[in-house]
Scaffold this active site. Structure first.
Site, PDB file in Angstrom:
ATOM      1  N   ARG A 147     -40.284   9.277 -16.088  1.00  7.19           N
ATOM      2  CA  ARG A 147     -41.222   8.829 -15.049  1.00  7.19           C
ATOM      3  C   ARG A 147     -41.864  10.063 -14.449  1.00  7.19           C
ATOM      4  O   ARG A 147     -41.166  10.966 -13.966  1.00  7.19           O
ATOM      5  CB  ARG A 147     -40.459   8.048 -13.965  1.00  7.19           C
ATOM      6  N   TYR A 159     -45.807  10.362  -2.821  1.00  9.65           N
ATOM      7  CA  TYR A 159     -44.644   9.532  -3.145  1.00  9.65           C
ATOM      8  C   TYR A 159     -43.895  10.099  -4.366  1.00  9.65           C
ATOM      9  O   TYR A 159     -44.506  10.460  -5.361  1.00  9.65           O
ATOM     10  CB  TYR A 159     -45.055   8.073  -3.463  1.00  9.65           C
ATOM     11  N   ASP A 210     -44.990   5.403 -11.258  1.00 10.68           N
ATOM     12  CA  ASP A 210     -44.762   4.462 -10.159  1.00 10.68           C
ATOM     13  C   ASP A 210     -45.879   4.600  -9.132  1.00 10.68           C
ATOM     14  O   ASP A 210     -46.026   5.655  -8.502  1.00 10.68           O
ATOM     15  CB  ASP A 210     -43.403   4.778  -9.504  1.00 10.68           C
ATOM     16  N   HIS A 212     -46.035   2.662  -6.509  1.00 17.42           N
ATOM     17  CA  HIS A 212     -45.354   2.359  -5.259  1.00 17.42           C
ATOM     18  C   HIS A 212     -46.217   1.520  -4.321  1.00 17.42           C
ATOM     19  O   HIS A 212     -46.339   1.842  -3.123  1.00 17.42           O
ATOM     20  CB  HIS A 212     -44.864   3.647  -4.581  1.00 17.42           C
ATOM     21  N   GLU A 236     -45.777   1.111 -12.766  1.00 14.94           N
ATOM     22  CA  GLU A 236     -44.886   0.328 -11.885  1.00 14.94           C
ATOM     23  C   GLU A 236     -45.540   0.031 -10.535  1.00 14.94           C
ATOM     24  O   GLU A 236     -46.230   0.900  -9.978  1.00 14.94           O
ATOM     25  CB  GLU A 236     -43.610   1.155 -11.676  1.00 14.94           C
ATOM     26  N   GLU A 262     -38.731  -4.180  -7.887  1.00 18.19           N
ATOM     27  CA  GLU A 262     -37.540  -3.564  -7.282  1.00 18.19           C
ATOM     28  C   GLU A 262     -37.295  -4.087  -5.865  1.00 18.19           C
ATOM     29  O   GLU A 262     -36.178  -4.018  -5.379  1.00 18.19           O
ATOM     30  CB  GLU A 262     -37.627  -2.030  -7.311  1.00 18.19           C
ATOM     31  N   ARG A 283     -38.095  -5.707 -12.582  1.00 19.30           N
ATOM     32  CA  ARG A 283     -37.246  -4.612 -12.075  1.00 19.30           C
ATOM     33  C   ARG A 283     -36.198  -5.026 -11.051  1.00 19.30           C
ATOM     34  O   ARG A 283     -35.518  -4.197 -10.468  1.00 19.30           O
ATOM     35  CB  ARG A 283     -38.154  -3.522 -11.458  1.00 19.30           C
ATOM     36  N   GLU A 339     -33.578   2.452 -15.322  1.00 19.90           N
ATOM     37  CA  GLU A 339     -33.873   3.670 -14.560  1.00 19.90           C
ATOM     38  C   GLU A 339     -32.581   4.432 -14.290  1.00 19.90           C
ATOM     39  O   GLU A 339     -31.546   3.827 -13.994  1.00 19.90           O
ATOM     40  CB  GLU A 339     -34.545   3.306 -13.236  1.00 19.90           C
ATOM     41  N   TRP A 402     -46.020   1.994   1.915  1.00 21.43           N
ATOM     42  CA  TRP A 402     -45.267   3.164   1.451  1.00 21.43           C
ATOM     43  C   TRP A 402     -44.626   2.799   0.094  1.00 21.43           C
ATOM     44  O   TRP A 402     -44.647   3.437  -0.837  1.00 21.43           O
ATOM     45  CB  TRP A 402     -44.148   3.564   2.438  1.00 21.43           C
TER      46      TRP A 402
HETATM   47  O1  KDG Z   1     -35.223   2.938  -1.431  1.00 21.61           O
HETATM   48  C1  KDG Z   1     -36.463   3.065  -2.020  1.00 21.61           C
HETATM   49  C2  KDG Z   1     -36.323   3.713  -3.384  1.00 21.61           C
HETATM   50  O2  KDG Z   1     -35.299   3.128  -4.129  1.00 21.61           O
HETATM   51  C3  KDG Z   1     -37.607   3.617  -4.158  1.00 21.61           C
HETATM   52  O3  KDG Z   1     -38.608   4.285  -3.460  1.00 21.61           O
HETATM   53  C4  KDG Z   1     -37.423   4.235  -5.535  1.00 21.61           C
HETATM   54  O4  KDG Z   1     -39.494   3.261  -6.230  1.00 21.61           O
HETATM   55  C5  KDG Z   1     -38.412   3.732  -6.507  1.00 21.61           C
HETATM   56  C6  KDG Z   1     -38.039   3.797  -7.927  1.00 21.61           C
HETATM   57  O5  KDG Z   1     -38.832   3.310  -8.725  1.00 21.61           O
HETATM   58  O6  KDG Z   1     -36.977   4.323  -8.233  1.00 21.61           O
HETATM   59 MG    MG Z   2     -40.303   2.115  -7.819  1.00 19.58          MG
END
Ligand code: KDG
Ligand code: MG
Length: 402
Positions: A147, A159, A210, A212, A236, A262, A283, A339, A402
């Site tokens: 990643r 991020y 990612d 995010h 992602e 996630e 995820r 991951e 975020w």
């Molecule tokens: O607690 C938040 C994290 O687990 C996250 O920001 C990590 O996005 C993440 C990832 O893909 O591992």
């Molecule tokens: Mg993530």
């Protein structure tokens, strides 16, 4: 068999972890991860103030019934706090069942479907050069999937990239710190980053990225399209997914595979995404989506629509979650990737585990149960410390994702 004791163990060996331990009258116990990054104490209260007493005296072998009791019985369904508590109970109960059967957990889940589990790691750098170096280091360690997150020129903090030159750890202060975000700068830079990674490391390595949740649907469509020449394994969280329809727009514009989930807690958070084939990887993971019992439901449903799993595995998920996830990954037919972010030596000094890493791949090990545990004596040395995730603002001060 009866549950005679339930303990909630909170520790902070470098970061906070919440662990649930369920003890039976037959000397067998099971453990589950209950960590919800930045909101740990809310899950502790949910467990200690409500769930613990409900479990005492119950037969731990009735996993499905206990799951339904805590889910339907709460009346208030879904949501990260309650479902994380439920995930911890469920993981501990599967650990107990596998120990009682004298088997590694994956055997109870149907036996292994593969020889080894492909994992991806993180390569993070403050600029293009350091990011490229980090990708090289991951490849040297044997990872076949990486990643890639990089600092963006003109944005002070990005991020996935630590400001302090350490490994990425997002919960970095007692109260949230504030980051500043520019979508324009990010969108202009990211395709160039991936062009350079492909130029330097070729086509064979799987690349992931990612977003995010930071883009709007049309911005995410633009990025997915512009990244197409670099053949990502996945992109992602391109958008926040409360509105599952957003993913349709991205799909209409691009063939870049999409991973999401996630932050999901339930099959209902991803039902449309899966059945309309708007994503390629789901995820959701053991700790935040109701444990093995609920994950099995999600993964089986996803298999009908060619959607594979790609479970979250950041360092805020404890080695107990990682162990349970690896048993699950080993057994199911539609596993995609796992991951993996390395836990620090300090974190590993509090947890024991039987999973093993070799050249980018994991195996869950042959210990009975899920094979992970917490050393309660060691855990006591590291008391809880409040730590919050950052918040994000646009350059004009507007609060952003975020
Ligand atoms: O607690 C938040 C994290 O687990 C996250 O920001 C990590 O996005 C993440 C990832 O893909 O591992
Ligand atoms: Mg993530």
């Amino acid at each position: 068999m009866k549950i005679v004791d339930v303990r909630v163990i909170v520790c902070s060996p470098g970061r906070n972890f919440v662990t649930l331990k369920i003890i039976t009258d037959q000397g067998i116990y099971g453990v589950g991860d209950a960590t919800l990054n930045g909101r740990e104490k809310a899950v502790v209260s949910y467990l200690e103030d409500y769930v613990v007493d409900m479990l005492i005296g119950k037969d731990p072998q009735r996993i499905e019934d206990i799951w339904q009791y805590l889910y339907r019985g709460a009346y208030w369904r879904r949501g990260p706090i309650g479902v994380t508590a439920l995930g911890a109970v469920d993981t501990a109960l599967w650990d107990i069942k596998a120990k009682a059967a004298n088997m590694p957990l994956y055997q109870l889940l149907g036996g292994r479907s593969r020889d080894k589990i492909m994992t991806y790691t993180h390569a993070n750098g403050i600029d293009l050069g350091t990011t490229l170096d980090e990708v090289g280091k991951a490849i040297e360690l044997g990872y076949q999937a990486v990643r890639v997150q990089s600092g963006v020129p003109g944005i002070a903090s990005s991020y996935g990239v630590s400001k302090y030159g350490e490994k990425y750890e997002p919960a970095n202060a007692e109260l949230p710190t504030e980051d500043v975000w520019s979508t324009e700068k990010y969108l202009n830079y990211t395709p160039k980053l991936f062009a350079e990674v492909r130029k330097q490391y070729g086509e064979d390595i799987h690349l992931l990225h990612d977003v995010h949740h930071r883009l709007t649907p049309i911005e995410a469509a633009r990025l997915s399209k512009e990244l197409e020449p670099y053949h990502l394994f996945w992109l992602e969280d391109p958008v926040p997914a409360e509105n599952q329809e957003s993913l349709r727009l991205i799909r209409q514009h691009s063939t870049t595979p999409i991973a999401i989930g996630e932050v999901f807690n339930s099959i209902h958070d991803c039902r449309e995404l899966i059945q309309d084939q708007l994503i390629d990887y789901i995820r959701t993971t053991i700790v935040h989506a109701g444990g093995i019992t609920h994950l099995k439901r999600i993964a089986d449903f996803a298999s009908l629509y060619h959607v594979k799993t790609g479970f979250h595995g950041a360092t805020d998920l404890s080695p107990i979650c990682m162990a349970a996830a690896l048993h699950f990954d080993y057994a199911i037919p539609n596993f995609g990737i796992q991951e993996h972010m390395e836990h620090s030596d300090l974190m590993e000094s509090v947890f024991t585990r039987s999973y093993e890493f070799e050249k980018g791949f994991f195996t869950p090990g042959e210990a009975i149960g899920h094979g992970a545990d917490i050393d309660e004596k060691e855990a006591k040395k590291y008391p809880y410390k409040r730590a919050s995730l950052p918040v994000n603002r646009l350059e004009d001060g507007t609060l952003w994702n975020w």
